[in-house]
Design a protein around this motif. Structure first.
Motif, short mmCIF file in Angstrom:
data_model
loop_
_atom_site.label_atom_id
_atom_site.label_comp_id
_atom_site.label_asym_id
_atom_site.label_seq_id
_atom_site.Cartn_x
_atom_site.Cartn_y
_atom_site.Cartn_z
N VAL A 33 -3.65 24.20 5.34
CA VAL A 33 -2.98 24.67 6.54
C VAL A 33 -2.30 23.49 7.20
O VAL A 33 -2.92 22.45 7.46
N ASN A 34 -1.03 23.66 7.49
CA ASN A 34 -0.25 22.64 8.18
C ASN A 34 0.14 23.20 9.55
O ASN A 34 0.96 24.11 9.64
N VAL A 35 -0.44 22.66 10.62
CA VAL A 35 -0.11 23.16 11.97
C VAL A 35 1.01 22.35 12.61
O VAL A 35 1.47 22.68 13.71
N GLN A 36 1.46 21.30 11.95
CA GLN A 36 2.52 20.46 12.51
C GLN A 36 3.88 21.17 12.42
O GLN A 36 4.07 22.11 11.65
N ASP A 37 4.83 20.65 13.20
CA ASP A 37 6.18 21.23 13.17
C ASP A 37 7.10 20.50 12.19
O ASP A 37 8.32 20.60 12.26
N THR A 38 6.49 19.77 11.26
CA THR A 38 7.24 19.13 10.18
C THR A 38 6.51 19.39 8.86
O THR A 38 5.29 19.50 8.83
N PRO A 39 7.24 19.49 7.76
CA PRO A 39 6.59 19.70 6.47
C PRO A 39 5.83 18.45 6.03
O PRO A 39 6.13 17.34 6.48
N VAL A 40 4.85 18.65 5.15
CA VAL A 40 4.06 17.54 4.62
C VAL A 40 4.05 17.65 3.09
O VAL A 40 3.62 18.66 2.53
N LYS A 41 4.54 16.59 2.44
CA LYS A 41 4.59 16.57 0.98
C LYS A 41 3.34 15.88 0.44
O LYS A 41 2.99 14.78 0.87
N MET A 66 0.84 -1.20 0.00
CA MET A 66 0.00 0.00 0.00
C MET A 66 0.87 1.25 0.00
O MET A 66 1.84 1.36 0.74
N SER A 67 0.57 2.19 -0.85
CA SER A 67 1.40 3.38 -1.02
C SER A 67 1.24 4.32 0.16
O SER A 67 0.15 4.48 0.73
N ASP A 68 2.37 4.98 0.53
CA ASP A 68 2.34 6.01 1.57
C ASP A 68 2.10 7.39 0.97
O ASP A 68 2.14 8.39 1.68
N LYS A 69 1.86 7.43 -0.30
CA LYS A 69 1.70 8.70 -1.00
C LYS A 69 0.49 9.47 -0.47
O LYS A 69 -0.59 8.91 -0.29
N LYS A 70 0.70 10.76 -0.25
CA LYS A 70 -0.38 11.61 0.24
C LYS A 70 -0.95 12.40 -0.94
O LYS A 70 -0.20 13.06 -1.68
N VAL A 71 -2.26 12.33 -1.10
CA VAL A 71 -2.91 12.92 -2.27
C VAL A 71 -4.11 13.76 -1.82
O VAL A 71 -4.90 13.34 -0.97
#
Length: 786
Positions: free
Chosen positions: A707-715, A1-6
């Protein structure tokens, strides 16, 4: 299963119409009008300041006597021969010895009267003298040490009130200058309505708006503006002629010198120079639909209530306002509008009745307003009230009234911690489409930091996605004068010469500029919630506080609801200003039972629980604000959220049986066996990304907000479906790279602002890494309409 975020946007799958979703709210607090948006530079121009406005006010507030050389003069305020019956005070200047000049000086607002080199200022006043002889009066703009920036002269030549005008052009820039009126003749001169306006106002309107503040508001491109408040709408006497009356719109139109001064419940004077006609003009000038709010003959702050049989004049005020805004020139109030200089209708669509109302008297009266307005003007969308809290019995009462009366909107208000906004991101998911729509008329997280703006942006994507339930929303308050702070946070801060937008402002601007007309369906893959809802129990210290009352506490028992273990405690008396720690409880499910009696004071009982420190705890307060309610609140990092509220007043010398039940994060309170509060103290469930998508009908542009509220980037890969195979261009608007506690300021007004860059989209797909703690809007441009 892919971890790709879409994130897949279905461009043909239109959802709800977004309509007039994002707008602004003007409330005259923090000197938002006089000394703020209203461009008048003279403070107390008609000598009407009074202790009823504020204890230290008097008729000569902001005025000083001027005696130069050997001059001797007397100044005092009288009312025996007034300019008009609405403003009876005027100043009498008696020059005994003229010397080098005798007269008066106005100190302005803030540090003084701001003037800029080369700019023109319009001076006017009403004046008269004892005889018809001529009395020349010098009008000057001066520094605090007497340096003259501009001077001109008017000649008083009548014993009757006459308006005198002249123009002053500043030869230097000074934000702390004074307006000085002097004469070198022995005389007695009377002055009223002394005014100084910058010639350049917003849109060059006479009696207009301060240009820099107004431009910042216009730059938002709001869909609507709600006005004039706020608590000042209903706080006051029932008599429209009283100085401390409720806000009555008819007092605010016509000649400014005939508008009566008003006490603002925020602790200062309102000249009403900025009145309903000016509000309507300003809405027109910035392209915002007006949303006026009217009182309904009920003051919940002081329990002043118009009898039902005397309600008709209040209803007539509402009907007359609609006619004033929309009636043609064959109508009475349409004619009045035309006489004021605007024969065209203003196009009123929305009308609010009441503000943050609690208590049955308002909702009993609302029904009469609703019926009368809808019978005569079914096209007007009416806004009901649900109080100042996000949950509780009065909130429920407001929604019940709205459903029964078929109100178009329900006005919800709440000011909460950032954590509350994250925890309640899905608040409107369960609201029904066939209910009245939500008008989120006041909301903000506590603070003007980048973190506050980030969290508010996340919450606003939820408002967009729930356009089936939320029709209107505006951040509040909007304006704050740095030297007259009643409330913070605020969207825009200003002094007498400069203004800046907070990070919150730039979030609102982004969402208003890129709202779209219809929501679009979004499908995602790989964006499962990354942090499960915590079931951390509400454990910690149990504390009692005596902030405003002295009370006796006894028969105190604490029971573990899982094990049956029970603790008993000695009785104690808690006096004003003191605290008492009962215990430190680490149980998951428990019940606290006690009896309490108020000995004296203005409120009731105050109990903290689940306290780890004095900035992180929960509160049960009984007989809270003005001894009117019982609330459950949560404090996180020193920022408070009222979770739920009910009406309740504590009587002195009466015994109450109090019970607090905590089950996990579910809380119930009972008084004398009756359930008073019930709620959940939700903890934030962090979404991997907060997002929404919409389409703009005119351009066909697809707008994606993330909006990304986390302290890490999200691709993420963003895919646009159902739009054909052509390549797209696009623009990214982004706020990122800031520390969470950073703010804008007068020194660095542009520290936190959006940045933009263009992109090209190949095959309707882009890969994008959303930076940590970022707000991103991607506008995809397509030539043909979708």
């Amino acid at each position: 299963m892919s971890d790709k975020k879409v994130i897949k946007v279905l461009a043909k799958e239109r959802g709800e119409k977004l309509g007039d979703l994002f707008g602004i709210f003007f409330e005259d607090l923090n000197h938002a009008a006089d000394g703020g948006l209203y461009a008048e530079l003279v403070q107390n121009r008609s000598f009407e300041f009074d202790p009823i406005d504020r204890k230290d006010y008097h008729a000569l507030t902001a005025w000083e006597k001027v005696e130069r050389g050997d001059a001797k003069a007397e100044i005092f305020v009288e009312d025996t021969y007034p300019l008009n019956e609405k403003n009876t005070n005027y100043l009498t200047l008696t020059v005994i010895e003229p010397g080098d000049g005798a007269g008066i000086m106005n100190l302005g607002f803030n540090t003084g009267i701001p003037v800029r080199q080369g700019e023109r200022y319009l001076f006017s006043c009403y004046a008269r003298c004892d005889t018809n002889s001529t009395k020349p009066v010098s009008i000057t703009l001066e520094s605090t040490d007497g340096r003259v920036y501009s001077t001109n002269e008017v000649v008083i030549n009548s014993s009757e009130w006459i308006k005198y005008e002249t123009i002053l052009t500043a030869n230097e820039t000074d934000y702390s200058s004074r307006l000085v009126l002097t004469t070198t003749e022995q005389s007695k001169i009377y002055f009223d309505m002394i005014s100084l306006f910058p010639e350049r106002t917003f849109k060059n309107r006479p009696n207009g708006m301060r240009e820099d503040i107004a431009k910042l508001l216009a730059d938002l491109k709001p869909k609507f503006m709600r006005f004039p408040g706020g608590c000042l709408v209903h706080d006051g006497s029932l008599n429209p002629d009283d100085r401390d009356s409720m806000y009555r719109w008819k007092n605010t139109i016509g000649d400014v010198e005939k508008r009566p001064a008003r006490r603002s419940n925020w602790g200062y004077n309102q000249t009403l120079g900025l009145g309903y006609f000016e509000y309507f003009l300003f809405c027109e000038d910035i392209g915002a639909k007006p949303i006026p709010v009217l009182p309904a003959g009920y003051d919940p702050h002081h329990q002043r209530i118009v009898p039902i049989e005397e309600l008709q004049p209040w209803i007539d005020d509402a009907l007359d306002l609609i006619e004033f805004a929309n009636g043609d020139t064959s109508t009475v109030w349409g004619t009045k509008r035309a006489e004021l200089g605007h024969p065209e209708p203003f196009g009123l669509v929305y009308l609010g009745i009441g503000n943050e109302e609690v208590g049955e008297p308002f909702f009993e009266r609302y029904e009469y307003f609703h019926k009368a307005i809808k019978e005569k003007h079914p096209e007007i969308k009416l806004i009901n009230s649900s109080g100042p809290f996000a949950e509780g019995s009065e909130y429920d009462r407001g929604w019940k009234s709205a459903r029964e009366n078929k109100s178009d909107f329900v006005d919800e208000h709440y000011y909460q911690s950032p954590e509350w906004f994250l925890a309640n991101y899905h608040r409107y998911d369960v609201f029904k489409k066939d209910d009245p729509k939500v008008f989120l008329g006041e909301y903000a997280s506590w603070g003007n930091t980048y973190y506050n703006a980030l969290v508010e942006a996340a919450f606003m994507t939820g408002l967009e996605k729930n356009a089936h339930a939320v029709g209107l929303a505006c951040y509040a308050p909007m304006l704050c004068n740095i030297d007259y702070v009643n409330w913070k946070p605020d969207l825009i801060w200003f002094n007498n010469n400069s203004v800046y937008g907070t990070p919150n402002y730039y979030v609102q601007k982004l969402f208003m500029h890129h709202q779209g007309d219809y929501t679009l369906m979004v499908e995602t893959n790989g964006l499962q919630t990354i942090e499960a809802a915590s079931s951390k129990p509400i454990a910690g210290k149990v504390m009692f506080a005596g902030d405003y009352s002295t009370a006796n506490y006894y028969d105190i028992k604490l029971r573990n609801m899982d094990t049956g273990e029970e603790k008993s405690y000695d009785h104690f008396v808690l006096e004003h200003g003191s605290e008492f720690e009962l215990d430190n409880i680490q149980w998951e499910n428990y019940q606290l039972s006690l009896k309490a009696k108020k000995i004296d004071g203005v409120r009731g009982f105050k109990l903290f629980f689940g306290q780890s420190d004095d900035k992180n705890r929960l509160l049960w307060e009984i007989g809270g604000w003005q001894n009117q309610d019982a609330v459950l609140c949560s404090e996180v990092n020193g920022r408070n959220s009222c979770l739920t509220q009910s009406l309740f007043a504590v009587e002195t010398d009466r015994e109450y049986h109090l019970e607090l039940e905590v089950t996990g994060r579910h809380i119930r309170t009972l008084i004398d066996g009756e359930l008073i509060n019930e709620t959940d103290d939700k903890l934030p469930v962090i979404e991997p990304l907060y997002y929404s998508a919409s389409v703009e009908s005119l351009t066909g542009d697809i707008i994606v907000k993330v909006v990304n509220v986390q302290d890490t980037p999200v691709k993420v890969q963003i895919e646009l479906e159902q739009i054909g195979e052509e390549d797209l261009s696009g623009t990214i608007y982004e706020m990122s790279g800031y520390e969470l506690e950073e703010e804008n300021s007068f020194e660095t007004p542009g520290k936190i602002v959006p940045k933009q860059h263009d992109i090209t989209v190949k095959a309707n797909t882009i890969d994008y890494e959303f930076p940590k703690q970022s707000i991103t809007i991607i506008r995809f441009n397509k030539k043909s309409s979708i």
